[in-house]
Design a protein around this motif. Structure first.
Motif, PDB file in Angstrom:
ATOM      1  N   ALA A  55     -15.412   1.020   5.301  1.00 24.55           N
ATOM      2  CA  ALA A  55     -14.447   1.759   4.491  1.00 24.55           C
ATOM      3  C   ALA A  55     -13.231   0.899   4.178  1.00 24.55           C
ATOM      4  O   ALA A  55     -12.954  -0.081   4.867  1.00 24.55           O
ATOM      5  N   ASN A  56     -12.537   1.307   3.124  1.00 25.82           N
ATOM      6  CA  ASN A  56     -11.250   0.689   2.777  1.00 25.82           C
ATOM      7  C   ASN A  56     -10.157   1.672   3.179  1.00 25.82           C
ATOM      8  O   ASN A  56     -10.142   2.813   2.714  1.00 25.82           O
ATOM      9  N   LEU A  57      -9.270   1.227   4.074  1.00 25.32           N
ATOM     10  CA  LEU A  57      -8.135   2.055   4.492  1.00 25.32           C
ATOM     11  C   LEU A  57      -6.889   1.460   3.850  1.00 25.32           C
ATOM     12  O   LEU A  57      -6.570   0.289   4.056  1.00 25.32           O
ATOM     13  N   CYS A  58      -6.221   2.272   3.025  1.00 27.23           N
ATOM     14  CA  CYS A  58      -5.079   1.759   2.262  1.00 27.23           C
ATOM     15  C   CYS A  58      -3.920   2.723   2.454  1.00 27.23           C
ATOM     16  O   CYS A  58      -4.149   3.925   2.620  1.00 27.23           O
ATOM     17  N   ALA A  59      -2.704   2.237   2.469  1.00 26.87           N
ATOM     18  CA  ALA A  59      -1.574   3.148   2.677  1.00 26.87           C
ATOM     19  C   ALA A  59      -0.404   2.774   1.787  1.00 26.87           C
ATOM     20  O   ALA A  59      -0.186   1.599   1.488  1.00 26.87           O
ATOM     21  N   ALA A  60       0.312   3.796   1.341  1.00 28.01           N
ATOM     22  CA  ALA A  60       1.583   3.609   0.634  1.00 28.01           C
ATOM     23  C   ALA A  60       2.655   4.257   1.505  1.00 28.01           C
ATOM     24  O   ALA A  60       2.613   5.463   1.754  1.00 28.01           O
ATOM     25  N   LEU A  61       3.586   3.456   2.003  1.00 27.69           N
ATOM     26  CA  LEU A  61       4.546   3.907   3.013  1.00 27.69           C
ATOM     27  C   LEU A  61       5.967   3.570   2.592  1.00 27.69           C
ATOM     28  O   LEU A  61       6.173   2.718   1.716  1.00 27.69           O
ATOM     29  N   PRO A  62       6.976   4.207   3.226  1.00 27.23           N
ATOM     30  CA  PRO A  62       8.353   3.834   2.914  1.00 27.23           C
ATOM     31  C   PRO A  62       8.583   2.338   3.171  1.00 27.23           C
ATOM     32  O   PRO A  62       7.950   1.759   4.059  1.00 27.23           O
ATOM     33  N   GLY A  63       9.487   1.746   2.395  1.00 33.09           N
ATOM     34  CA  GLY A  63       9.712   0.304   2.466  1.00 33.09           C
ATOM     35  C   GLY A  63      10.143  -0.192   3.825  1.00 33.09           C
ATOM     36  O   GLY A  63       9.946  -1.359   4.173  1.00 33.09           O
ATOM     37  N   SER A  64      10.722   0.684   4.662  1.00 33.57           N
ATOM     38  CA  SER A  64      11.250   0.275   5.967  1.00 33.57           C
ATOM     39  C   SER A  64      10.153   0.153   7.023  1.00 33.57           C
ATOM     40  O   SER A  64      10.420  -0.251   8.158  1.00 33.57           O
ATOM     41  N   THR A  65       8.910   0.492   6.691  1.00 32.91           N
ATOM     42  CA  THR A  65       7.863   0.643   7.703  1.00 32.91           C
ATOM     43  C   THR A  65       7.580  -0.625   8.501  1.00 32.91           C
ATOM     44  O   THR A  65       7.265  -0.556   9.680  1.00 32.91           O
ATOM     45  N   LEU A  66       7.675  -1.809   7.860  1.00 30.38           N
ATOM     46  CA  LEU A  66       7.294  -3.042   8.554  1.00 30.38           C
ATOM     47  C   LEU A  66       8.237  -3.391   9.702  1.00 30.38           C
ATOM     48  O   LEU A  66       7.859  -4.055  10.649  1.00 30.38           O
ATOM     49  N   GLY A  67       9.489  -2.965   9.601  1.00 29.51           N
ATOM     50  CA  GLY A  67      10.461  -3.329  10.642  1.00 29.51           C
ATOM     51  C   GLY A  67      10.576  -2.237  11.695  1.00 29.51           C
ATOM     52  O   GLY A  67       9.787  -1.297  11.741  1.00 29.51           O
ATOM     53  N   GLY A  68      11.556  -2.368  12.554  1.00 27.60           N
ATOM     54  CA  GLY A  68      11.930  -1.332  13.517  1.00 27.60           C
ATOM     55  C   GLY A  68      10.771  -0.819  14.336  1.00 27.60           C
ATOM     56  O   GLY A  68       9.903  -1.567  14.768  1.00 27.60           O
ATOM     57  N   THR A  69      10.760   0.507  14.519  1.00 28.55           N
ATOM     58  CA  THR A  69       9.765   1.107  15.409  1.00 28.55           C
ATOM     59  C   THR A  69       8.391   1.186  14.760  1.00 28.55           C
ATOM     60  O   THR A  69       7.432   1.601  15.388  1.00 28.55           O
ATOM     61  N   MET A  70       8.298   0.822  13.485  1.00 33.23           N
ATOM     62  CA  MET A  70       7.022   0.980  12.803  1.00 33.23           C
ATOM     63  C   MET A  70       6.262  -0.333  12.712  1.00 33.23           C
ATOM     64  O   MET A  70       5.532  -0.591  11.753  1.00 33.23           O
ATOM     65  N   GLY A  71       6.463  -1.195  13.725  1.00 30.08           N
ATOM     66  CA  GLY A  71       5.776  -2.480  13.758  1.00 30.08           C
ATOM     67  C   GLY A  71       4.252  -2.330  13.798  1.00 30.08           C
ATOM     68  O   GLY A  71       3.527  -3.297  13.576  1.00 30.08           O
ATOM     69  N   TRP A  72       3.745  -1.099  14.081  1.00 28.52           N
ATOM     70  CA  TRP A  72       2.297  -0.860  14.092  1.00 28.52           C
ATOM     71  C   TRP A  72       1.661  -1.247  12.775  1.00 28.52           C
ATOM     72  O   TRP A  72       0.453  -1.526  12.723  1.00 28.52           O
ATOM     73  N   ALA A  73       2.457  -1.290  11.707  1.00 31.01           N
ATOM     74  CA  ALA A  73       1.886  -1.582  10.392  1.00 31.01           C
ATOM     75  C   ALA A  73       1.359  -3.017  10.305  1.00 31.01           C
ATOM     76  O   ALA A  73       0.582  -3.343   9.421  1.00 31.01           O
ATOM     77  N   ARG A  74       1.804  -3.874  11.240  1.00 27.10           N
ATOM     78  CA  ARG A  74       1.344  -5.278  11.215  1.00 27.10           C
ATOM     79  C   ARG A  74       0.040  -5.489  11.983  1.00 27.10           C
ATOM     80  O   ARG A  74      -0.579  -6.531  11.871  1.00 27.10           O
TER      81      ARG A  74
END
Ligand SMILES: Cc1cc2nc3c(=O)[nH]c(=O)nc-3n(C[C@H](O)[C@H](O)[C@H](O)COP(=O)(O)OP(=O)(O)OC[C@H]3O[C@@H](n4cnc5c(N)ncnc54)[C@H](O)[C@@H]3O)c2cc1C
Length: 367
Positions: free
Chosen positions: A204-223
């Protein structure tokens, strides 16, 4: 100034869907076209890989059939949040096709149409010179009467998208296993959403559109691919079910930042510079209509150039044509962000859900 090393009637910058469609349209009209792309070969790009009816019609006009390219048919749409879920039959035929396959087929079609391809050549700058344009590349200067700017998310130096605010973050991860089925699945996530679609041959292809701040702070899971997958699966019973047994196929999710959803190029700009695809308008990706906009804007720019329509007039027409689908897609994305539970409830009303699905299509407004 050195003499240009190459000359063309039209130079197309970027061999994604928009640039390839424009180049093919121009070549068919008898134009000498040069199509440049900084990538030597097509690569995966951040995209949900959903092809709706407007994309299929444009591809047919370019001699391409998603089914023959191995695309998976999509028959249903589903949405899940917490314990709630809803699903409905798509009111049109749609397909899932990896971008690397689609972009490769488009490049091949361009070459077959007589377009001169220059893969692996980045355009570093472009400026008006005499009655035309001069492009700078590491291989030397190129002279062209007109330029089609199809560089997608990437701005060309000196030609920013005026009025485009920095925006969302896009992520994409291919998965092995999972149970995406013949459906497009929307899973609200962290102030945005993830989309799941099948890949040809499984996975499958898993794709996401998220707020711009997601890569930093507590949302490091995006990496982290495993953390990204786990985060999506934890958001809903539907996500957990579909992603049980799925594994990341890549070391890292592909990411692109600063996506200016809602941007539409105004009827301004220098003479002879035609913006197409994401350089002309960026529709919220929830609609799965960006490739359709790219293909149709490329074809429309080719027709405009062949008919002698000035760039500003082309830009004004395109801006008006995409207004309806952009508005509906913006509304859908806003509802998913602000009230995911209500969005699931609305999707249970199948006629209403199908109406929104139609309204986000290019052409549904009669353009
Ligand atoms: C999260 C997300 C999900 C999406 N999901 C979907 C979906 O499911 N369905 C759908 O239809 N759309 C979707 N889209 C939108 C879609 O991906 C884009 O609208 C589409 O790719 C735009 O095509 P394009 O040809 O304008 O640009 P691109 O596809 O970005 O192509 C641009 C090309 O230009 C080249 N380039 C860039 N700069 C230069 C330079 N200086 N010199 C030479 N070459 C250059 C690049 O290498 C690239 O090949 C999604 C977008 C995002 C962010």
């Amino acid at each position: 100034m050195t003499r240009p090393s190459e000359e063309a009637e039209v130079a197309v910058i970027g061999a994604g869907p928009a640039g390839c469609a424009a180049a093919i349209g121009l070549a068919r009209g008898g134009c000498r076209v040069l199509l440049l792309d900084r990538q030597p070969t097509p690569r995966e790009s951040v995209c949900g890989e959903f092809l709706g009816p407007a994309a299929v019609i444009a591809l047919a006009g370019l001699g391409l059939d998603p089914a023959r390219l191995g695309a998976v048919p999509l028959r249903r749409a589903r949405i899940g949040w917490g314990m709630r879920e809803a699903g409905f039959a798509l009111p049109f035929s749609a397909w899932a096709l990896p971008r690397q396959v689609l972009d490769g087929a488009l490049r091949d079609a361009a070459a077959a149409a007589g377009v001169a391809l220059r893969p692996g050549l980045a355009v570093q700058g472009a400026w008006p010179e005499g009655a035309g344009w001069r492009l700078q590349t590491p291989g030397g200067a190129i002279a062209a009467r007109q330029v089609v700017l199809a560089s997608g998310k990437h701005a060309l130096r000196g030609h920013p998208r005026e009025g485009a605010r920095r925006g969302a973050l896009g992520l994409k991860l291919h998965l092995e296993g999972g149970a995406a089925g013949e459906a497009v699945t929307l899973l609200p996530l962290a102030g945005g959403y993830a989309g799941l679609q099948p890949l040809p041959g499984g996975g499958a292809n898993l794709c996401a559109a998220l707020p711009g701040s997601t890569l930093g702070g507590t949302m490091g899971w995006a990496r982290d691919p495993a953390a990204f997958l786990a985060r999506v699966a934890a958001g809903s019973a539907l996500g957990a079910r579909l992603l049980a047994g799925a594994r990341p196929a890549w070391d890292r999710p592909l990411a692109i930042a600063g996506i200016p959803y809602g941007f539409r190029q105004a009827a301004t700009g220098p003479a002879g510079l035609y913006r197409v695809g994401d350089q002309a308008a960026v529709i919220p990706s929830l609609a799965g209509e960006g490739i359709a906009l790219a293909l149709h804007s490329g074809l429309a720019a080719a027709a405009a150039i062949l008919a002698g329509v000035p760039a500003v007039a082309f830009q004004a027409r395109w801006r008006a044509r995409v207004a309806g689908p952009m508005r509906w897609a913006g509304l859908g994305a806003w509802a998913l962000r602000q009230a995911p539970g209500a969005a699931v409830a609305a999707a249970r009303l199948a006629p209403a859900a199908r109406l929104v699905a139609w309204r986000t299509r290019l052409g549904a407004e009669g353009g």
